[in-house]
Scaffold this motif. Sequence first.
Motif, PDB file in Angstrom:
ATOM      1  N   ASN A 105      -9.187   1.309  -2.765  1.00 56.66           N
ATOM      2  CA  ASN A 105      -8.520   0.015  -2.584  1.00 56.66           C
ATOM      3  C   ASN A 105      -7.517   0.108  -1.431  1.00 56.66           C
ATOM      4  O   ASN A 105      -6.562   0.884  -1.494  1.00 56.66           O
ATOM      5  CB  ASN A 105      -7.803  -0.385  -3.872  1.00 56.66           C
ATOM      6  CG  ASN A 105      -8.731  -0.287  -5.082  1.00 56.66           C
ATOM      7  OD1 ASN A 105      -9.016   0.816  -5.538  1.00 56.66           O
ATOM      8  ND2 ASN A 105      -9.186  -1.408  -5.587  1.00 56.66           N
ATOM      9  N   ARG A 106      -7.736  -0.676  -0.395  1.00 58.44           N
ATOM     10  CA  ARG A 106      -6.878  -0.702   0.777  1.00 58.44           C
ATOM     11  C   ARG A 106      -6.705  -2.145   1.238  1.00 58.44           C
ATOM     12  O   ARG A 106      -7.685  -2.909   1.277  1.00 58.44           O
ATOM     13  CB  ARG A 106      -7.487   0.119   1.920  1.00 58.44           C
ATOM     14  CG  ARG A 106      -7.607   1.619   1.626  1.00 58.44           C
ATOM     15  CD  ARG A 106      -6.224   2.275   1.672  1.00 58.44           C
ATOM     16  NE  ARG A 106      -6.284   3.691   1.329  1.00 58.44           N
ATOM     17  CZ  ARG A 106      -5.973   4.190   0.145  1.00 58.44           C
ATOM     18  NH1 ARG A 106      -5.594   3.369  -0.840  1.00 58.44           N
ATOM     19  NH2 ARG A 106      -6.019   5.485  -0.089  1.00 58.44           N
TER      20      ARG A 106
ATOM     21  N   TRP B 121       0.488  -6.980  -9.247  1.00 55.01           N
ATOM     22  CA  TRP B 121      -0.842  -6.600  -9.720  1.00 55.01           C
ATOM     23  C   TRP B 121      -1.208  -5.270  -9.081  1.00 55.01           C
ATOM     24  O   TRP B 121      -1.032  -5.080  -7.881  1.00 55.01           O
ATOM     25  CB  TRP B 121      -1.847  -7.675  -9.329  1.00 55.01           C
ATOM     26  CG  TRP B 121      -3.260  -7.384  -9.721  1.00 55.01           C
ATOM     27  CD1 TRP B 121      -4.227  -6.808  -8.959  1.00 55.01           C
ATOM     28  CD2 TRP B 121      -3.865  -7.685 -10.978  1.00 55.01           C
ATOM     29  NE1 TRP B 121      -5.391  -6.714  -9.658  1.00 55.01           N
ATOM     30  CE2 TRP B 121      -5.206  -7.244 -10.907  1.00 55.01           C
ATOM     31  CE3 TRP B 121      -3.408  -8.268 -12.159  1.00 55.01           C
ATOM     32  CZ2 TRP B 121      -6.083  -7.375 -11.970  1.00 55.01           C
ATOM     33  CZ3 TRP B 121      -4.284  -8.405 -13.211  1.00 55.01           C
ATOM     34  CH2 TRP B 121      -5.611  -7.963 -13.115  1.00 55.01           C
ATOM     35  N   LEU B 122      -1.729  -4.324  -9.861  1.00 54.80           N
ATOM     36  CA  LEU B 122      -2.166  -3.043  -9.313  1.00 54.80           C
ATOM     37  C   LEU B 122      -3.670  -3.104  -9.069  1.00 54.80           C
ATOM     38  O   LEU B 122      -4.455  -3.222 -10.004  1.00 54.80           O
ATOM     39  CB  LEU B 122      -1.835  -1.894 -10.267  1.00 54.80           C
ATOM     40  CG  LEU B 122      -2.116  -0.489  -9.701  1.00 54.80           C
ATOM     41  CD1 LEU B 122      -1.167  -0.183  -8.549  1.00 54.80           C
ATOM     42  CD2 LEU B 122      -1.996   0.574 -10.784  1.00 54.80           C
TER      43      LEU B 122
ATOM     44  N   PRO C  34      -2.754   1.635  -4.866  1.00 54.21           N
ATOM     45  CA  PRO C  34      -2.213   2.984  -5.070  1.00 54.21           C
ATOM     46  C   PRO C  34      -2.585   3.897  -3.909  1.00 54.21           C
ATOM     47  O   PRO C  34      -3.468   3.589  -3.104  1.00 54.21           O
ATOM     48  CB  PRO C  34      -2.871   3.438  -6.367  1.00 54.21           C
ATOM     49  CG  PRO C  34      -4.138   2.653  -6.442  1.00 54.21           C
ATOM     50  CD  PRO C  34      -3.844   1.330  -5.813  1.00 54.21           C
ATOM     51  N   GLU C  35      -1.911   5.045  -3.841  1.00 56.37           N
ATOM     52  CA  GLU C  35      -2.156   5.969  -2.741  1.00 56.37           C
ATOM     53  C   GLU C  35      -3.555   6.564  -2.805  1.00 56.37           C
ATOM     54  O   GLU C  35      -4.219   6.723  -1.785  1.00 56.37           O
ATOM     55  CB  GLU C  35      -1.109   7.089  -2.758  1.00 56.37           C
ATOM     56  CG  GLU C  35      -1.194   8.004  -1.559  1.00 56.37           C
ATOM     57  CD  GLU C  35       0.132   8.664  -1.231  1.00 56.37           C
ATOM     58  OE1 GLU C  35       0.253   9.188  -0.119  1.00 56.37           O
ATOM     59  OE2 GLU C  35       1.052   8.629  -2.058  1.00 56.37           O
ATOM     60  N   SER C  36      -4.029   6.885  -3.993  1.00 55.67           N
ATOM     61  CA  SER C  36      -5.359   7.453  -4.163  1.00 55.67           C
ATOM     62  C   SER C  36      -5.745   7.327  -5.630  1.00 55.67           C
ATOM     63  O   SER C  36      -4.884   7.068  -6.482  1.00 55.67           O
ATOM     64  CB  SER C  36      -5.368   8.923  -3.740  1.00 55.67           C
ATOM     65  OG  SER C  36      -4.664   9.710  -4.690  1.00 55.67           O
TER      66      SER C  36
ATOM     67  N   GLU D 150       0.850  -1.178   0.000  1.00 55.31           N
ATOM     68  CA  GLU D 150       0.000   0.000   0.000  1.00 55.31           C
ATOM     69  C   GLU D 150       0.886   1.228   0.000  1.00 55.31           C
ATOM     70  O   GLU D 150       1.826   1.325   0.795  1.00 55.31           O
ATOM     71  CB  GLU D 150      -0.891   0.012   1.240  1.00 55.31           C
ATOM     72  CG  GLU D 150      -1.737   1.253   1.375  1.00 55.31           C
ATOM     73  CD  GLU D 150      -2.558   1.258   2.646  1.00 55.31           C
ATOM     74  OE1 GLU D 150      -3.596   1.922   2.681  1.00 55.31           O
ATOM     75  OE2 GLU D 150      -2.150   0.586   3.619  1.00 55.31           O
ATOM     76  N   LYS D 151       0.589   2.156  -0.892  1.00 56.82           N
ATOM     77  CA  LYS D 151       1.367   3.383  -0.914  1.00 56.82           C
ATOM     78  C   LYS D 151       0.737   4.393   0.028  1.00 56.82           C
ATOM     79  O   LYS D 151      -0.432   4.762  -0.125  1.00 56.82           O
ATOM     80  CB  LYS D 151       1.443   3.955  -2.331  1.00 56.82           C
ATOM     81  CG  LYS D 151       2.570   4.965  -2.496  1.00 56.82           C
ATOM     82  CD  LYS D 151       2.762   5.367  -3.932  1.00 56.82           C
ATOM     83  CE  LYS D 151       4.008   6.207  -4.101  1.00 56.82           C
ATOM     84  NZ  LYS D 151       4.169   6.707  -5.470  1.00 56.82           N
ATOM     85  N   ASP D 152       1.500   4.823   1.019  1.00 57.42           N
ATOM     86  CA  ASP D 152       1.008   5.756   2.028  1.00 57.42           C
ATOM     87  C   ASP D 152       2.005   6.891   2.186  1.00 57.42           C
ATOM     88  O   ASP D 152       3.166   6.655   2.543  1.00 57.42           O
ATOM     89  CB  ASP D 152       0.804   5.020   3.360  1.00 57.42           C
ATOM     90  CG  ASP D 152       0.193   5.911   4.425  1.00 57.42           C
ATOM     91  OD1 ASP D 152      -0.498   6.881   4.074  1.00 57.42           O
ATOM     92  OD2 ASP D 152       0.427   5.652   5.626  1.00 57.42           O
ATOM     93  N   ARG D 153       1.539   8.104   1.886  1.00 51.14           N
ATOM     94  CA  ARG D 153       2.390   9.298   1.966  1.00 51.14           C
ATOM     95  C   ARG D 153       3.659   9.139   1.118  1.00 51.14           C
ATOM     96  O   ARG D 153       4.767   9.502   1.525  1.00 51.14           O
ATOM     97  CB  ARG D 153       2.741   9.628   3.419  1.00 51.14           C
ATOM     98  CG  ARG D 153       1.523   9.988   4.270  1.00 51.14           C
ATOM     99  CD  ARG D 153       1.920  10.165   5.744  1.00 51.14           C
ATOM    100  NE  ARG D 153       0.763  10.549   6.537  1.00 51.14           N
ATOM    101  CZ  ARG D 153      -0.110   9.702   7.062  1.00 51.14           C
ATOM    102  NH1 ARG D 153       0.033   8.413   6.846  1.00 51.14           N
ATOM    103  NH2 ARG D 153      -1.127  10.127   7.775  1.00 51.14           N
ATOM    104  N   GLY D 154       3.489   8.530  -0.046  1.00 51.67           N
ATOM    105  CA  GLY D 154       4.580   8.407  -1.000  1.00 51.67           C
ATOM    106  C   GLY D 154       5.495   7.223  -0.801  1.00 51.67           C
ATOM    107  O   GLY D 154       6.440   7.049  -1.570  1.00 51.67           O
ATOM    108  N   ILE D 155       5.235   6.376   0.204  1.00 47.03           N
ATOM    109  CA  ILE D 155       6.111   5.237   0.503  1.00 47.03           C
ATOM    110  C   ILE D 155       5.297   3.951   0.424  1.00 47.03           C
ATOM    111  O   ILE D 155       4.201   3.857   0.984  1.00 47.03           O
ATOM    112  CB  ILE D 155       6.742   5.386   1.912  1.00 47.03           C
ATOM    113  CG1 ILE D 155       7.570   6.670   1.993  1.00 47.03           C
ATOM    114  CG2 ILE D 155       7.605   4.171   2.244  1.00 47.03           C
ATOM    115  CD1 ILE D 155       8.075   6.980   3.384  1.00 47.03           C
ATOM    116  N   TRP D 156       5.847   2.965  -0.271  1.00 49.83           N
ATOM    117  CA  TRP D 156       5.193   1.656  -0.365  1.00 49.83           C
ATOM    118  C   TRP D 156       5.411   0.873   0.932  1.00 49.83           C
ATOM    119  O   TRP D 156       6.541   0.646   1.352  1.00 49.83           O
ATOM    120  CB  TRP D 156       5.736   0.855  -1.543  1.00 49.83           C
ATOM    121  CG  TRP D 156       5.325   1.384  -2.881  1.00 49.83           C
ATOM    122  CD1 TRP D 156       6.071   2.163  -3.723  1.00 49.83           C
ATOM    123  CD2 TRP D 156       4.068   1.174  -3.531  1.00 49.83           C
ATOM    124  NE1 TRP D 156       5.358   2.463  -4.854  1.00 49.83           N
ATOM    125  CE2 TRP D 156       4.124   1.873  -4.776  1.00 49.83           C
ATOM    126  CE3 TRP D 156       2.903   0.487  -3.198  1.00 49.83           C
ATOM    127  CZ2 TRP D 156       3.063   1.871  -5.665  1.00 49.83           C
ATOM    128  CZ3 TRP D 156       1.836   0.496  -4.093  1.00 49.83           C
ATOM    129  CH2 TRP D 156       1.924   1.188  -5.310  1.00 49.83           C
TER     130      TRP D 156
END
Length: 639
Positions: free
Chosen positions: A68-69, A225-226, A254-256, A26-32
């Motif tokens: 998606n989370r 997979w995205l 993705p982050e958003s 999960e990408k959170d605040r620019g970090i996977w």
Amino acid sequence: MAELDTLPRLLQRNAREFGERPAMREKDRGIWQTFTWREYHDHVRDFALGLAALGFGRGDKLTVIGDNRPRLYGAQVAAQALGGVSVPLYQDSIARELAYVLAHAEVSIIVAEDQEQVDKIFGLRAELPALRHVIYEDPRGMTHYRFDWLQSYTEVEEMGRKFGGEHPRYFEEEIERGTPGDLAFICYTSGTTGNPKGAMLTHANALATARGFLSVEDVRREDDWLAYLPMAWVGDSFYTLVVGLMVGFTCNCPESPETVQRDLRELGPTAVLAPPRIWENMLTSVQVRAADSTRLKRWVFERFRNLAERAEILRSEGKSVPPGLRLACLLGEFFVYGPIRDQLGLRRARWAYTGGAPLGPDTFRFFRSMGINLKQVYGSTETVGFISQQPDDEANPISAGRAYPGLEVRIADRGEVLIRGGGVFKGYFKAEEATREVLDAEGWFHTGDAGFLDPRGHVVIIDRAKDVGRLADGTPFAPQFIENKLKFSPFVREAVAFGHDKPFVVAMVAIDLSTVGNWAERRGLPYTSYMDLSQKAEVRELIREEIVKCNATLPEAAKVRRFLLLTKDLEADDAEMTRTRKVRRSHIADKYAPVVDAFYGGKDEVELATVVTYEDGRQATIHSRVRIEDVDAGVPAHV
């Protein structure tokens, strides 16, 4: 050891056999952020036990709503581990749509992503007697929300750890009680003709479809997979949850929604699924960049694009590509094709799918010619999203490939496609009459799609059976075919064609605000709004030229003779489109009946009453007079 015949048992297998491999990112605040299969399993276990502490049990319904989370996917598997059912919803649904599905499905627990989604539910609680608890995943903005029915995701996990200490092996025993015939999902259809129906899908349905898919496609545990498509769409449930659990590849969130394209390029997934609207948007972005570049770059792009499409047509027809053309395409790979795949985030993709609705042949051929292994798939909510797909060497813009092994396909007398096999759903929830209409006594599912099987055994879908008609002279009329041709233009976002029982074809067109706005700005053409821009004479002339190009590729009888530019885009909130961007034809025919009468009555203008629906359900009506244009300005189409 129990057979791997339910989704929670697959999760247990993955944690046990390759627990240190990445399951979710999960990408959170620019970090996977990465979760291994063992960590993912432990989070699902703790949350499931927390649900049990809240009284959730066998047969209960849990809804997830949000972007998606990993936690929202985990919540669905947690519910299934307890014998419950997942009912995912579209995150952009308005209050009226949410109220219908939540009440109809008798949902008892909702897992919402954030404050926005919680606020939607807050206003609907009085209409949802079965709802007992709302759980939020993102705590931002939730500090002052204090209700006994509202908990955070972390609080529920903590409850689960406590419950697990008091009830050892409860999680494992509940999974052992599960059977393949248990409901795994209730996935609501897109509702093109009325209220959506809840398709009941069992674990056996889901896994039978996944086994069929894996028997014909190269899917690997090392794949990335995205997961960016709406969780309520059955395609996302199938590929992200079912196939992901069966194979054990990595799903990336993705982050958003706004960062999907950037995250796609950064990740470079090895496999991609996208509905036609996404592919059309990608094509538009490439076309806009090409138009904005220098004259030399535009010439290079168009030159190598034409060469690539010539080569792709030869390959699709089973013909050899001449050596000179092959050499030119090798140069094009360096100058054009490779850079385009890189810009789109598809350089690593071994295969890519388009599904959910027909993709225009020109759009399909463009991506194939750029070196993207794009293939068409066909499926429906009632078949867990998958019926057929094209082999790598038989991809073409006409068919949807062969049905997967073990699935039977039959064409009924009136051309309707019928399906029978292990992946066909159990029926519609609380809708026995609707179930009987589509599931016959012999187990055949009546898809409602008109089509045929070509000589190679590929399924070819013409259109929805109810939408296929004839012009007044008896010429067959398939509106989707014409609409997809129109949408190849980067300036056209949506189109609706009319012609059944009429002397000629007409179309309502919704412009693409971004692309047409960019075109207007380059020409110094000022505008204030979508309505203002769409009704400018220069824009009408632009779209006329695009329709002329489209008509050049259509049979004479199918050419668009008259058109009108809408004052707003077609919207799901206004019931004009489904959440999966399918046209709701019956609603549009009723709503725009005066426009259709004006088209065929020879009028040059029509009064257009545009109803706009806000997120809370309130509506407003905007009145305007809109010009109707003849495509061939010198020859009026009306008679």
